[in-house]
Design an enzyme around this catalytic site. Sequence first.
Site, PDB file in Angstrom:
ATOM      1  CD  GLU A 252      85.045  38.271  57.817  1.00 28.19           C
ATOM      2  OE1 GLU A 252      86.003  39.381  57.341  1.00 28.19           O
ATOM      3  OE2 GLU A 252      83.558  38.341  57.790  1.00 28.19           O
TER       4      GLU A 252
ATOM      5  CD  GLU B  98      84.694  43.181  52.951  1.00 28.29           C
ATOM      6  OE1 GLU B  98      84.285  41.826  53.151  1.00 28.29           O
ATOM      7  OE2 GLU B  98      85.293  43.996  54.273  1.00 28.29           O
TER       8      GLU B  98
END
Length: 252
Positions: free
Chosen positions: A59, A168
């Site tokens: 990520e 997120e």
Amino acid sequence: MKLIFFILQHAIGYSRDGEFYGAKALLNVWQPNVSQYDFSLSQIWVLGDVPNRPVNSIEAGWHVSPNVHKDSLPRLFTYWTPSGYKSGCYNMECPGFVQTNQRVSLGAAIDPISTYNGQQYDVAFLIWRDPKTKDWWLRVGTELMGFWPADLFTDLHDHATTIEYGGEVFSQNLGKHTRTQMGSGHFQDEGFGKAAYARNLEVITGDNHIIPVPNLRTFADDPNCYGVKQEYSDNWGNYIFFGGPGYNPNCL
């Protein structure tokens, strides 16, 4: 003893069940309001997600994490895990990512920052697998940052199965929803200049070509808190608007 639980909420675009050798996107940079022990991010996920096995994930993007950085600035970050988030780490907090760039550090503040109804700024993130070494490399803007060695992973050793783009929010569950914002803090339907975006969503093929992400879909854990919608244009290709304010009359 009082137990404190944690909540992760997402608003993303994704493509699954493929053979992907990397991903690329331009991520709109904002400075969301984030509660002290929460974090809010915009990123790319490159995932090896095989049934009945722990997910492998690489990520990269930007996040605001007051507890880690002691400020509210959007900062460059990476994360990796070979074990469904039971091990692995951010940036270079554990052995793993090998930084080769001497000019830009992981954790660096990103500037300039987009303003509501004003100038918009974005940064290109590219993660791809070297066909020869099988290492996974990261480029941010024009800067080649470094790589994750292939032997860190099992199900990412050859290719990824899932690519995700978007936001997120991590928060403590204290009985009511957090006020931590995602993206600009405004919902996706407000559109350009008001909602956060990720644009020119692309993937890397097995023959090392960059193509528009196929079969793009969207997902939000709770659209009343943080939402997402996908669109397409000639200049931006596949793109999403996403984000939200968190706590509101429809998100308690």
